[in-house]
Every structure is written in C-alpha cells, then in structure tokens.
Scaffold this active site. Structure first.
Site, PDB file in Angstrom:
ATOM      1  N   ARG A 240     -11.927 135.819  11.647  1.00 50.17           N
ATOM      2  CA  ARG A 240     -10.674 136.320  11.082  1.00 50.17           C
ATOM      3  C   ARG A 240      -9.478 135.645  11.738  1.00 50.17           C
ATOM      4  O   ARG A 240      -8.473 135.348  11.084  1.00 50.17           O
ATOM      5  CB  ARG A 240     -10.593 137.840  11.228  1.00 50.17           C
ATOM      6  CG  ARG A 240      -9.387 138.455  10.512  1.00 50.17           C
ATOM      7  CD  ARG A 240      -9.423 139.954  10.511  1.00 50.17           C
ATOM      8  NE  ARG A 240      -9.300 140.509  11.868  1.00 50.17           N
ATOM      9  CZ  ARG A 240      -9.294 141.816  12.132  1.00 50.17           C
ATOM     10  NH1 ARG A 240      -9.428 142.688  11.144  1.00 50.17           N
ATOM     11  NH2 ARG A 240      -9.182 142.232  13.375  1.00 50.17           N
TER      12      ARG A 240
ATOM     13  N   ARG B  63      14.716 126.156  19.285  1.00 46.68           N
ATOM     14  CA  ARG B  63      14.745 127.237  18.301  1.00 46.68           C
ATOM     15  C   ARG B  63      15.370 126.811  16.977  1.00 46.68           C
ATOM     16  O   ARG B  63      16.587 126.827  16.793  1.00 46.68           O
ATOM     17  CB  ARG B  63      15.491 128.457  18.856  1.00 46.68           C
ATOM     18  CG  ARG B  63      15.318 129.691  17.974  1.00 46.68           C
ATOM     19  CD  ARG B  63      16.152 130.872  18.454  1.00 46.68           C
ATOM     20  NE  ARG B  63      15.858 132.068  17.698  1.00 46.68           N
ATOM     21  CZ  ARG B  63      16.337 132.335  16.469  1.00 46.68           C
ATOM     22  NH1 ARG B  63      17.156 131.471  15.884  1.00 46.68           N
ATOM     23  NH2 ARG B  63      15.996 133.454  15.844  1.00 46.68           N
TER      24      ARG B  63
ATOM     25  N   GLU C 182      -3.122 151.575   4.120  1.00 45.79           N
ATOM     26  CA  GLU C 182      -3.892 151.713   5.351  1.00 45.79           C
ATOM     27  C   GLU C 182      -3.039 152.512   6.329  1.00 45.79           C
ATOM     28  O   GLU C 182      -2.169 153.261   5.898  1.00 45.79           O
ATOM     29  CB  GLU C 182      -4.285 150.343   5.912  1.00 45.79           C
ATOM     30  CG  GLU C 182      -3.123 149.390   6.118  1.00 45.79           C
ATOM     31  CD  GLU C 182      -3.552 148.002   6.563  1.00 45.79           C
ATOM     32  OE1 GLU C 182      -4.683 147.854   7.045  1.00 45.79           O
ATOM     33  OE2 GLU C 182      -2.729 147.072   6.437  1.00 45.79           O
TER      34      GLU C 182
ATOM     35  N   HIS D 101      14.245 127.458  12.661  1.00 49.33           N
ATOM     36  CA  HIS D 101      13.333 128.274  11.869  1.00 49.33           C
ATOM     37  C   HIS D 101      12.148 127.473  11.332  1.00 49.33           C
ATOM     38  O   HIS D 101      11.049 128.003  11.221  1.00 49.33           O
ATOM     39  CB  HIS D 101      14.079 128.938  10.702  1.00 49.33           C
ATOM     40  CG  HIS D 101      14.883 130.132  11.110  1.00 49.33           C
ATOM     41  ND1 HIS D 101      16.009 130.040  11.865  1.00 49.33           N
ATOM     42  CD2 HIS D 101      14.697 131.457  10.866  1.00 49.33           C
ATOM     43  CE1 HIS D 101      16.523 131.248  12.078  1.00 49.33           C
ATOM     44  NE2 HIS D 101      15.732 132.129  11.481  1.00 49.33           N
TER      45      HIS D 101
ATOM     46  N   TYR E  85      -3.032 137.226  16.202  1.00 56.40           N
ATOM     47  CA  TYR E  85      -3.708 137.888  17.318  1.00 56.40           C
ATOM     48  C   TYR E  85      -4.980 138.569  16.857  1.00 56.40           C
ATOM     49  O   TYR E  85      -5.215 138.760  15.662  1.00 56.40           O
ATOM     50  CB  TYR E  85      -2.776 138.901  17.992  1.00 56.40           C
ATOM     51  CG  TYR E  85      -2.615 140.210  17.244  1.00 56.40           C
ATOM     52  CD1 TYR E  85      -3.285 141.357  17.673  1.00 56.40           C
ATOM     53  CD2 TYR E  85      -1.805 140.314  16.116  1.00 56.40           C
ATOM     54  CE1 TYR E  85      -3.142 142.563  16.995  1.00 56.40           C
ATOM     55  CE2 TYR E  85      -1.658 141.505  15.441  1.00 56.40           C
ATOM     56  CZ  TYR E  85      -2.327 142.631  15.877  1.00 56.40           C
ATOM     57  OH  TYR E  85      -2.200 143.822  15.209  1.00 56.40           O
TER      58      TYR E  85
END
Length: 283
Positions: free
Chosen positions: A50, A98, A177, A100, A31
């Site tokens: 990015r 679903r 951070e 992995h 995101y």
C-alpha cells in the site's frame, strides 16, 4: 525506543529534519502504521504494498526495494526491543527550496520510521465503545495514505471531547469511514462496509476482516449505506491497525442494537485474535 530509521541508517531519535522538508511544509508525503504483536509484524507485506501504491499515486520515488525496507524495519524492532506496539513509517518528497511545484529530479526522498509502544484496546473490544458523527470534509483521494490529516485530527478531537473512541464520517447522507479506522455495520446477520474507492482508505485490518468473514461464512456487502442505516443497524464496529476490531455500542446519544457488542462482531473479534495468536505461534 531511542533509535529511529532515517533513510538507510538507524540513528538516535534526536536526528533533526530540515525545515524545508516538503513533508513539514506541504504534507507532501505518505505514511504507514504497522502493527507489532509479540515482536512480530502483522501483514507487513500488505502495508508495504500500500505504501508503494501511495507513492505511485502522488508521483513520489520509492527509495528502496521492499526487501531492503523490510530488513531495516525488522532491525529497528530488534534494536528497540519492541514487543507490543507499532512502527510509524513516512516518506516525504525531500528537502528543497519552498515552491509548490515538484523540486528537481535530484532531490532525494526522506524516509523516517520509529517504534511506539501501543497495547490492544482489550476493554473496548470486550465491552464496546462510543463514537460520534462528523461531516467528512476531506479531499477526494482518501485512498492515498498521505500526511495531510488535519480533517482527521479535528474529527478525532471531537471524539475525545465526547469520550468516544472514534469519529465516524458522513459525506452527504453516506457513511464513509472514521477518523482513523474503517466502519462496518451488521444488519440481519450480514456485514456492510463502504466499497474501497477514492472516498476511503482500504485498511489493512479491513482487508483481514473481510477475509475472516469469508472464513466464518458471514456475508459481506461492499456497498454504501446511510447515516440512518448506521443508527438503526443491529451492530456497528470499526477496524484499524492496533485498534483491531472494536464494537461501537453508541453513536452520539443513540444506542446501537441492544447497546452491547453483538454476536457477529464478537465472532469477528475472536477470529481476529486467533489470527494474531497464529502469527505469534508460527514466528
């Protein structure tokens, strides 16, 4: 703000995502949050670069050319008449049964973006804010902007419960951070911040601040520093999209420096504001 970008179309916000979208079930996606000032994007190219890097790092197919995506995001801002706020944009690996492991190659990524009103924290920028310390329990690829944010959520909740604007992470004795921002300290007129490696996200606002420091003649040291260095610093500040540059005047119960925003931080705040105004004027 009732329209969203879903893949290649702008649709009503009530668009539903399939329960087997891998972003929903695994956090398998990436995101970006992009600042908008007076209807103008701030450092959009850097955000999209990015985003592309994050996609590459998790082996996710990037669904559009950057220019295409820019045009769609600009249209979304126009349609929603956003003047001040952010665009949230995420890409997941798509909808699949679903398991992995990665789904088949014909599984298409899902892209979703929406706008959100968000004002700059002017009071905190002017007067400073508090932060808390918390252990950095995240994985070892914090340089990838993924959807896996539960440690950040828990840290930010701790900050909220202590009337603080941020939770500052430490790994061992080293400050990395914060839950949603980068951290800087000032000592003897010089700025220090953690190097942009796998332990932190190389923030877009962080990069802008580094450039502003160069313009201002402020020496920047991209090197690690300790919890004690933070607590005994002359000044501390954090940076992030739409958080911009916020002085931290207290960490836990300890005052930083004089307990007021310091001169170096104030110079950087003013320089950042000027860069935003230049963006607006040149649009």
């Amino acid at each position: 703000m009732d329209k969203i970008l879903f893949n290649d179309s702008i649709v009503q916000r009530d668009k539903l995502i399939d329960i087997e979208d891998r972003g929903y079930q695994f956090g398998d996606g990436i995101y970006e949050v992009i600042g908008v000032y007076d209807g103008n994007f701030f450092m959009l190219d850097e955000h999209l670069e990015r985003l592309e890097r994050s996609a590459k790092e998790i082996r996710l197919s990037f669904p559009y050319q950057k220019q295409q995506l820019k045009e769609r995001l600009e249209k979304l801002v126009t349609v929603n008449q956003l003047k001040e706020g952010v665009i949230y944009l995420q890409i997941t690996r798509g909808e699949a049964e679903r398991w992995h492991h990665f789904p088949s190659d014909d599984t298409k990524p899902n892209l979703v973006a929406y706008t959100k009103l968000e004002e700059t924290l002017m009071e905190e920028e002017n007067n400073g804010a508090a932060a808390v310390l918390t252990e950095d329990i995240r994985w070892l690829r914090c340089d990838i902007k993924t959807l896996n944010l539960l440690p950040n959520v828990l840290a930010k909740q701790k900050a909220v419960e202590h009337d603080a604007v941020e939770a500052i992470f430490y790994r061992g004795d080293i400050i990395t951070e914060a839950s949603a921002s980068n951290v800087f300290i000032v000592k003897n007129g010089e700025v220090y911040t953690h190097p942009a490696n796998n332990y932190i996200l190389n923030g877009i606002t962080r990069r802008k601040v580094l450039a502003l420091c160069m313009d201002l003649g402020i020496k920047v040291n991209e090197e690690t520093y300790s919890v004690q260095d933070l607590l005994t610093a002359d000044e501390v500040f954090v940076t992030a999209t739409k958080l911009d540059v916020v002085p931290i005047i207290r960490v836990d119960q300890q005052s930083i420096g004089t307990g007021y925003p310091g001169k170096i931080t104030q110079k950087i705040v003013e320089a950042f504001r000027a860069s935003v105004q230049e963006l607006v004027r040149s649009s």
